[in-house]
Design an enzyme around this catalytic site. Sequence first.
Site, mmCIF file in Angstrom:
data_model
loop_
_atom_site.group_PDB
_atom_site.id
_atom_site.type_symbol
_atom_site.label_atom_id
_atom_site.label_comp_id
_atom_site.label_asym_id
_atom_site.label_seq_id
_atom_site.Cartn_x
_atom_site.Cartn_y
_atom_site.Cartn_z
ATOM 1 N N HIS A 266 0.825 -1.208 0.000
ATOM 2 C CA HIS A 266 0.000 0.000 0.000
ATOM 3 C C HIS A 266 0.862 1.262 0.000
ATOM 4 O O HIS A 266 0.966 1.948 1.000
ATOM 5 C CB HIS A 266 -0.937 -0.006 1.214
ATOM 6 N N HIS B 52 -0.336 -8.763 1.005
ATOM 7 C CA HIS B 52 -1.448 -8.874 1.958
ATOM 8 C C HIS B 52 -2.099 -10.252 1.990
ATOM 9 O O HIS B 52 -2.882 -10.541 2.883
ATOM 10 C CB HIS B 52 -2.526 -7.841 1.625
ATOM 11 N N HIS C 219 -10.345 -4.522 4.571
ATOM 12 C CA HIS C 219 -8.905 -4.532 4.285
ATOM 13 C C HIS C 219 -8.558 -5.836 3.564
ATOM 14 O O HIS C 219 -9.070 -6.910 3.900
ATOM 15 C CB HIS C 219 -8.089 -4.407 5.583
ATOM 16 N N GLU D 156 -6.040 -7.794 3.569
ATOM 17 C CA GLU D 156 -5.528 -8.925 4.355
ATOM 18 C C GLU D 156 -6.664 -9.657 5.069
ATOM 19 O O GLU D 156 -6.674 -10.893 5.129
ATOM 20 C CB GLU D 156 -4.504 -8.417 5.381
ATOM 21 N N THR E 235 -2.265 -8.330 10.787
ATOM 22 C CA THR E 235 -0.879 -8.159 11.222
ATOM 23 C C THR E 235 -0.492 -6.704 11.501
ATOM 24 O O THR E 235 0.547 -6.454 12.109
ATOM 25 C CB THR E 235 0.086 -8.670 10.123
ATOM 26 N N SER F 103 -2.685 0.475 6.330
ATOM 27 C CA SER F 103 -3.188 0.298 7.694
ATOM 28 C C SER F 103 -2.123 0.632 8.729
ATOM 29 O O SER F 103 -2.354 1.401 9.660
ATOM 30 C CB SER F 103 -3.666 -1.146 7.857
ATOM 31 N N ASN F 104 -0.922 0.071 8.554
ATOM 32 C CA ASN F 104 0.093 0.273 9.601
ATOM 33 C C ASN F 104 0.534 1.738 9.683
ATOM 34 O O ASN F 104 0.853 2.233 10.756
ATOM 35 C CB ASN F 104 1.261 -0.698 9.408
#
EC number: 1.17.7.4
Length: 337
Positions: A51, A84, A134, A136, A174, A233-234
């Site tokens: 991403h 992902h 998402h 993942e 994760t 996301s992270n």
Amino acid sequence: MGPMTDSPGRRRVLLASPRGYCAGVDRAVIAVEKALEQYGAPIYVRHEIVHNKYVVQTLEKKGAIFVEQTDEVPPGNIVMFSAHGVAPTVHDEAKAGRLATIDATCPLVTKVHKEAVRFADEDYDILLIGHEGHEEVIGTSGEAPDHIQLVDGPEDVAKVEVRDPSKVVWLSQTTLSVDETMETVGALKEKFPQLISPPSDDICYATQNRQLAVKEMGAESDLVIVVGSRNSSNSKRLVEVAKLAGASAAYLVDFADEIEESWLEGVTTVGVTSGASVPDVLVEQVLEYLSQRGFEDVEIVKAAEESITFSLPKELRRDLREEAAALVAERTGGTRG
Ligand code: SF4
């Protein structure tokens, strides 16, 4: 205008370490580059390989074609699955579409897939903590759709229902916030006291380390700039963690030119970090931008050492162009008899 103490000499940057590329992203990006080198363009990639806008644009220039669904790829081609991870049905679709595949799923995501399969085989209800929609989460849920339900934060806990409260396990995406996940787990445990935890952390080492560093740095910063894309996301979690740690403001930017001059007003300490899908060149551009505005003094805030690397997807050792051609020939051969 800044306060009286805001002399240019005191301006400083706290640079988080670790930041940026994790082992899973590094592997996925190299896998696309290697595939282009070995098999030539085009290489189709299902979903953004990681991403990050800059990474995707750079790979596009080299001949990668990004698609959302496998059926957008013409038969006889090579398609790569992103870091992902994907549901098993996506592998089936690729096979049906006569495509050779390279799976760049991060091994730490594969680990969660395996946990899901194992607990589903043992007939557990699996509560997957993660963000709805998402990539993942879609992939992991697809491993055992009849056993998995998504829990998107503590506010989702009230609606969770299970078949047998003595056979429930939680797993997670994760790249979540460690603290927020623990809050959700706490609420789930109150509701299901026999809830069991995954055999090892699902939130990966890279997510944890980046959050740890931003916590230390954020506590001392007036402003935190996180380099990362809005669909990462992270990276988004790093903005939240920075604010919770005490930074008065924290922003996510893809590129240095998105920084607004007004953010720096009255600021003496700027924290800088980047998400796990961000190449360091983008951080360097942010540091350059800041140094032009008097933030020349850069201190590293080191929270952990990282030495993990993953080997490249094994499919890269095969002649995938030949395999893809054979898949197409198989079909036409069948009709010719
Ligand atoms: S963030 Fe973690 S799980 Fe995701 S690719 Fe990187 S190492 Fe793998």
